[in-house]
Design an enzyme around this catalytic site. Structure first.
Site, PDB file in Angstrom:
ATOM      1  CG  ASP A   1      52.556  58.509 -21.397  1.00 48.71           C
ATOM      2  OD1 ASP A   1      51.497  58.394 -22.047  1.00 48.71           O
ATOM      3  OD2 ASP A   1      52.618  58.309 -20.163  1.00 48.71           O
TER       4      ASP A   1
ATOM      5  CG  ASP B   1      51.083  62.359 -21.734  1.00 50.77           C
ATOM      6  OD1 ASP B   1      50.328  62.941 -20.938  1.00 50.77           O
ATOM      7  OD2 ASP B   1      50.744  61.351 -22.382  1.00 50.77           O
TER       8      ASP B   1
ATOM      9  CD  GLU C   1      43.175  56.186 -22.028  1.00 48.76           C
ATOM     10  OE1 GLU C   1      43.965  57.080 -21.689  1.00 48.76           O
ATOM     11  OE2 GLU C   1      43.515  55.167 -22.659  1.00 48.76           O
TER      12      GLU C   1
END
Ligand code: KIV
Length: 284
Positions: free
Chosen positions: A49, A88, A187
């Site tokens: 995204d 996503d 992440e």
């Protein structure tokens, strides 16, 4: 009988079985052409995204819609034939309930033909991950710095800097792995914590701003190619395509202005032997 070897696409099960093995290589793509170029080198392609920022100049991923993800997911499926394609789930398409998440994920899978979806979130999304995986939808998790939560996190904040944050991100990883995710994107998590998470869970971790000890790595293609105007510290630029594109466009502009482009080899000429009816247009 065909002598051509059939190309079999990698599946979520293939990626999930790579825990502790050869590092998993992945990149984002939102287009057919870039998907074709990366397909021989990557194990999975993420239709992230992040396309909201990269393709549409948005400030965050929050405004991205399901229709945007499906359109670009289709393009990437058309452009690739070997890599697993993961799409996503955008903000607002899955958080409300497992049933809502199933509806959105099923639409993505049916309308793009992709092999898996990715969703952000830890402990609080575990029930949804379980609901989807038990109903035939392979799910990749995404923990640590989760960009869709920018408004509650107060910005893009690196995770794992305090005891409380370490405990939270570790609990998130375990909950998502236990719920059946086949892999987890980690992440923006400080390096030793990302390494500990990788050791603690039985499914592959895919690092981005995390640790070389993760089971694989992912980057946003435009960031690593040097196309993005601003990139986070963890990005290594493996190319300078922004500079090369600027040079090419500048050369094109110069030639258009000088009328040296198009040159004779770039135009259609009338064939010497062509006979034409009076008043008709000669064939090129
Ligand atoms: O949207 C995206 O590109 C991502 C990667 C950064 C993991 O989620």
């Amino acid at each position: 009988m065909s002598v051509e070897p059939q190309t079999r696409r990698l599946t979520a099960i293939d990626i999930g079985s790579r825990k502790g093995g050869t590092p998993i290589v992945s990149l984002t793509s939102y287009h057919a052409h870039t998907a074709t170029i990366m397909d021989p080198y990557v194990d999975f392609i993420l239709v992230g995204d992040s396309l909201g920022m990269v393709m549409h100049g948005l400030e965050s991923t929050v405004p991205v819609t399901l229709d945007m993800m499906i359109l670009q997911g289709l393009a990437v499926m058309r452009g690739s034939k070997r890599a697993l394609v993961v799409v996503d789930m955008p903000f607002g398409s899955y958080e409300e309930s497992p049933a809502a998440a199933f509806r959105s994920a099923a639409r993505i899978m049916k309308e793009t033909g992709c092999g898996a979806v990715k969703m952000e979130g830890g402990v609080h999304m575990a029930e949804t991950v379980r609901f989807l995986t038990q109903r035939g939808i392979p799910v990749m998790g995404h923990i640590g710095l989760t960009p869709q939560s920018i408004n509650t996190m107060g910005g893009f904040k690196v995770q794992g800097k305090t005891e409380a944050s370490i405990a939270a991100v570790m609990a998130d990883a375990k909950a998502i792995a236990d719920a059946g995710a086949f892999a987890i994107v980690v992440e923006g998590v400080i390096e030793p914590v990302a390494r500990d998470i990788t050791r603690a869970v039985a499914v592959p971790t895919i690092g981005i701003g995390a640790s070389p000890d993760c089971d694989g790595q992912i980057l946003v293609l435009e960031d690593m190619l040097g196309l993005s105007p601003r990139v986070p510290k963890f990005v290594k630029k493996f190319g300078n395509l922004g500079g090369l594109i600027g040079e090419a466009i500048s050369a094109y502009a110069d030639e258009v202005k000088a009328r040296t482009f198009p040159s004779p080899e770039n135009v259609y000429k009338v064939k010497a032997a062509a006979t034409t009816e009076p008043g008709s247009t000669p064939k090129a």
